[in-house]
Design an enzyme around this catalytic site. Structure first.
Site, PDB file in Angstrom:
ATOM      1  N   ILE A 160      28.311  59.973 -24.505  1.00  0.00           N
ATOM      2  CA  ILE A 160      29.406  59.593 -25.475  1.00  0.00           C
ATOM      3  C   ILE A 160      28.683  59.239 -27.030  1.00  0.00           C
ATOM      4  O   ILE A 160      29.246  59.793 -28.014  1.00  0.00           O
ATOM      5  CB  ILE A 160      30.214  58.407 -24.995  1.00  0.00           C
ATOM      6  CG1 ILE A 160      30.945  58.904 -23.445  1.00  0.00           C
ATOM      7  CG2 ILE A 160      31.490  58.099 -25.787  1.00  0.00           C
ATOM      8  CD1 ILE A 160      31.722  60.010 -23.273  1.00  0.00           C
ATOM      9  N   CYS A 208      37.978  58.278 -20.227  1.00  0.00           N
ATOM     10  CA  CYS A 208      38.637  59.782 -20.253  1.00  0.00           C
ATOM     11  C   CYS A 208      39.732  59.998 -19.467  1.00  0.00           C
ATOM     12  O   CYS A 208      40.589  60.643 -19.918  1.00  0.00           O
ATOM     13  CB  CYS A 208      37.359  60.696 -19.830  1.00  0.00           C
ATOM     14  SG  CYS A 208      36.628  60.093 -18.342  1.00  0.00           S
ATOM     15  N   ASN A 209      39.668  59.509 -18.215  1.00  0.00           N
ATOM     16  CA  ASN A 209      40.929  59.758 -17.442  1.00  0.00           C
ATOM     17  C   ASN A 209      42.172  58.984 -17.945  1.00  0.00           C
ATOM     18  O   ASN A 209      43.258  59.625 -18.081  1.00  0.00           O
ATOM     19  CB  ASN A 209      40.582  59.155 -15.982  1.00  0.00           C
ATOM     20  CG  ASN A 209      39.727  60.258 -15.398  1.00  0.00           C
ATOM     21  OD1 ASN A 209      40.103  61.673 -15.094  1.00  0.00           O
ATOM     22  ND2 ASN A 209      38.675  59.713 -14.649  1.00  0.00           N
ATOM     23  N   HIS A 269      37.061  66.691 -14.912  1.00  0.00           N
ATOM     24  CA  HIS A 269      38.241  65.942 -13.992  1.00  0.00           C
ATOM     25  C   HIS A 269      39.156  67.067 -13.880  1.00  0.00           C
ATOM     26  O   HIS A 269      39.496  67.589 -14.663  1.00  0.00           O
ATOM     27  CB  HIS A 269      38.610  64.579 -14.396  1.00  0.00           C
ATOM     28  CG  HIS A 269      37.504  63.712 -14.621  1.00  0.00           C
ATOM     29  ND1 HIS A 269      36.794  63.109 -13.865  1.00  0.00           N
ATOM     30  CD2 HIS A 269      37.201  63.031 -15.769  1.00  0.00           C
ATOM     31  CE1 HIS A 269      35.978  61.928 -14.464  1.00  0.00           C
ATOM     32  NE2 HIS A 269      36.325  62.241 -15.657  1.00  0.00           N
ATOM     33  N   GLN A 313      35.209  65.091 -19.422  1.00  0.00           N
ATOM     34  CA  GLN A 313      34.945  63.622 -19.336  1.00  0.00           C
ATOM     35  C   GLN A 313      34.181  63.253 -20.707  1.00  0.00           C
ATOM     36  O   GLN A 313      34.276  62.148 -21.205  1.00  0.00           O
ATOM     37  CB  GLN A 313      34.504  63.115 -18.149  1.00  0.00           C
ATOM     38  CG  GLN A 313      33.060  63.535 -17.785  1.00  0.00           C
ATOM     39  CD  GLN A 313      32.683  65.006 -17.305  1.00  0.00           C
ATOM     40  OE1 GLN A 313      33.759  65.657 -17.137  1.00  0.00           O
ATOM     41  NE2 GLN A 313      31.709  65.386 -17.183  1.00  0.00           N
TER      42      GLN A 313
HETATM   43  P1  NAD Z   1      25.189  57.149 -21.105  1.00  0.00           P
HETATM   44  O1  NAD Z   1      24.259  56.476 -20.173  1.00  0.00           O
HETATM   45  O2  NAD Z   1      25.122  58.502 -21.122  1.00  0.00           O
HETATM   46  O3  NAD Z   1      24.502  56.654 -22.491  1.00  0.00           O
HETATM   47  C1  NAD Z   1      24.356  55.293 -22.774  1.00  0.00           C
HETATM   48  C2  NAD Z   1      23.004  55.257 -23.576  1.00  0.00           C
HETATM   49  O4  NAD Z   1      23.080  53.840 -23.974  1.00  0.00           O
HETATM   50  C3  NAD Z   1      21.966  55.563 -23.068  1.00  0.00           C
HETATM   51  O5  NAD Z   1      20.872  56.459 -23.801  1.00  0.00           O
HETATM   52  C4  NAD Z   1      21.343  54.258 -22.906  1.00  0.00           C
HETATM   53  O6  NAD Z   1      19.904  54.377 -22.799  1.00  0.00           O
HETATM   54  C5  NAD Z   1      21.670  53.419 -23.967  1.00  0.00           C
HETATM   55  N1  NAD Z   1      21.537  52.156 -23.836  1.00  0.00           N
HETATM   56  C6  NAD Z   1      21.341  51.064 -22.879  1.00  0.00           C
HETATM   57  N2  NAD Z   1      21.376  49.857 -23.460  1.00  0.00           N
HETATM   58  C7  NAD Z   1      21.415  49.944 -24.822  1.00  0.00           C
HETATM   59  C8  NAD Z   1      21.180  48.854 -25.694  1.00  0.00           C
HETATM   60  N3  NAD Z   1      21.370  47.423 -25.529  1.00  0.00           N
HETATM   61  N4  NAD Z   1      21.338  49.392 -27.198  1.00  0.00           N
HETATM   62  C9  NAD Z   1      21.350  50.478 -27.193  1.00  0.00           C
HETATM   63  N5  NAD Z   1      21.314  51.546 -26.347  1.00  0.00           N
HETATM   64  C10 NAD Z   1      21.338  51.177 -25.018  1.00  0.00           C
HETATM   65  O7  NAD Z   1      26.705  56.662 -20.670  1.00  0.00           O
HETATM   66  P2  NAD Z   1      27.955  57.468 -21.491  1.00  0.00           P
HETATM   67  O8  NAD Z   1      28.132  58.143 -20.209  1.00  0.00           O
HETATM   68  O9  NAD Z   1      27.756  57.908 -22.686  1.00  0.00           O
HETATM   69  O10 NAD Z   1      29.215  55.830 -21.177  1.00  0.00           O
HETATM   70  C11 NAD Z   1      29.293  54.964 -22.454  1.00  0.00           C
HETATM   71  C12 NAD Z   1      30.352  54.353 -22.167  1.00  0.00           C
HETATM   72  O11 NAD Z   1      31.298  55.392 -22.449  1.00  0.00           O
HETATM   73  C13 NAD Z   1      30.723  53.700 -21.024  1.00  0.00           C
HETATM   74  O12 NAD Z   1      31.386  52.686 -21.306  1.00  0.00           O
HETATM   75  C14 NAD Z   1      31.252  54.668 -20.133  1.00  0.00           C
HETATM   76  O13 NAD Z   1      32.218  53.950 -19.208  1.00  0.00           O
HETATM   77  C15 NAD Z   1      32.299  55.281 -21.436  1.00  0.00           C
HETATM   78  N6  NAD Z   1      32.798  56.668 -21.214  1.00  0.00           N
HETATM   79  C16 NAD Z   1      32.053  57.481 -20.608  1.00  0.00           C
HETATM   80  C17 NAD Z   1      32.347  58.681 -19.991  1.00  0.00           C
HETATM   81  C18 NAD Z   1      31.802  59.782 -19.554  1.00  0.00           C
HETATM   82  O14 NAD Z   1      32.233  60.838 -18.730  1.00  0.00           O
HETATM   83  N7  NAD Z   1      30.336  60.009 -19.475  1.00  0.00           N
HETATM   84  C19 NAD Z   1      33.721  59.158 -20.590  1.00  0.00           C
HETATM   85  C20 NAD Z   1      34.596  58.292 -21.205  1.00  0.00           C
HETATM   86  C21 NAD Z   1      33.994  57.139 -21.505  1.00  0.00           C
END
Ligand code: NAD
Length: 340
Positions: free
Chosen positions: A13, A140-141, A220, A301
């Site tokens: 994201i 996303c959902n 999804h 998503q």
């Molecule tokens: P991800 O694991 O792909 O990315 C998260 C990143 O943050 C990773 O690169 C990780 O190394 C980094 N990270 C961890 N701790 C950190 C810190 N202290 N400082 C800086 N970077 C750090 O996760 P994502 O899928 O992008 O999800 C991120 C958020 O978005 C979550 O809250 C998730 O629920 C939400 N989200 C995800 C999706 C999806 O489908 N992937 C959709 C909507 C919302």
């Protein structure tokens, strides 16, 4: 003066939000905070993005030979708004840094609703973010359900929504997670958490959701049944949906019959990272008996929350109204409306 934005967490994201921020005429990406010196860090540097790291990881970045621009606290101090896109739960810990530095922060759907003062989907409740210091863009959902529920509520009034969510098991880049040959209840005892989460945006919506996880990575699929207060024919609904922002209508007549076709469509549209920011609704799936409406929508998503984050930045850090913000976001990201 452009809004100075820092993105903490450069994963699925965060990387997309950083890209979208760079396309906004009224925003400046100050930099990203990243923990691991990997290929994503290298490509970010090659694109001129500044990198800020946790202080205790300096040695690993030196070893990898990647130049950094400071520590996370420097990024937080330089930015007007921080978008936190770290994994579930990490945002809560980071919120202490944002509070200490007096910065406005936008969190993602993985964080609990209690961490923030408001949960915002631009089309529905942009103005709720005004004057707040900590807000959340839902998952996303929830984003997709909120958009379509808001449309039905505003146009016809909703008595009840019953939605079934077939969830992708993992994101395409995930290596450690996911089901391979299985369908998992999510959870087996209804309802799923999504309905309650939608009510953080649409407070009084009568919505009941169930969910299963399926072995796919690219989208999804939602099957939605809505009982409306005002009668509406299928044709009326299609006409109104054609005018609704961030809804893409697709047809099996054009060969789009599966979520894989939707994924392929994103490539043909030339979308970066295959992003589909819109709710993708199949025209043929829309059915109305005058009272109950049924439709099916695909949700990418990885991308659907990106425009919401961009609008959330404006809602907390500018005086721009919702429509003007969404117009700019939709234009710069190439978001379409109506039938493709
Ligand atoms: P991800 O694991 O792909 O990315 C998260 C990143 O943050 C990773 O690169 C990780 O190394 C980094 N990270 C961890 N701790 C950190 C810190 N202290 N400082 C800086 N970077 C750090 O996760 P994502 O899928 O992008 O999800 C991120 C958020 O978005 C979550 O809250 C998730 O629920 C939400 N989200 C995800 C999706 C999806 O489908 N992937 C959709 C909507 C919302």
């Amino acid at each position: 003066m452009p809004i100075k934005v820092g993105v903490v967490g450069y994963g699925t994201i965060g990387a997309r939000i950083a890209d979208a921020v760079m396309k906004q005429p009224d925003m400046e990406l100050i930099g990203i905070a990243k923990t691991t010196p990997d290929y994503k860090a290298k490509t970010a540097v090659s694109r001129g993005i500044k990198i800020f790291i946790p202080e205790n990881s300096i040695e690993s970045w030196k070893k990898a030979g990647i130049k950094v621009d400071g520590v996370v606290e420097d990024l937080v101090r330089e930015a007007d708004v921080i978008v936190d896109a770290t994994p579930k739960g990490v945002g809560k810990a980071n919120s202490e840094i944002y509070k200490k530095e007096g910065r406005i922060a936008i969190f993602q759907g993985g964080e609990k609703k209690d961490l923030v003062e408001a949960t915002v989907v631009a089309q529905v409740n942009y103005n709720e973010a005004r004057g707040k210091r900590m807000i959340r863009v839902p998952s996303c959902n929830t984003t997709a359900l909120s958009r379509i529920s808001w449309f039905l509520e505003r146009e016809y009034g909703v008595e009840r929504i019953i939605a079934t969510i077939a969830r992708r098991a993992a994101d395409p880049a995930d290596k450690k997670e996911g089901i391979i040959d299985n369908i998992e209840f999510d959870p087996i005892k209804p309802p799923s958490h999504h309905g309650e989460d939608v009510r953080t945006v649409l407070k009084n919506l009568n919505i009941f959701t169930t969910a299963i996880k399926i072995p796919t990575t690219h989208a999804h699929l939602h099957l939605i049944n809505a009982k409306l207060r005002k009668k509406a024919s299928r044709e009326e609904i299609i006409d109104a949906l054609s005018e609704e922002r961030r809804i893409m209508l697709v047809s099996s007549e054009d060969g789009i019959t599966t979520t894989a076709d939707v994924f392929e469509l994103s490539r043909h549209l030339g979308r970066p990272m295959n992003n589909i920011y819109e709710n993708v609704i199949w025209i043929e799936s829309i059915h109305s008996d005058g009272e109950w409406v049924y439709l099916a929508q695909a949700v990418h998503q990885e991308a659907i929350v990106v425009p919401e984050n961009i609008d959330a930045i404006r809602a907390v850090a500018s005086t721009l109204d919702a429509e003007s913000s969404m117009n700019t976001t939709d234009r710069t990201l190439g978001i379409v409306k109506g039938r493709i």
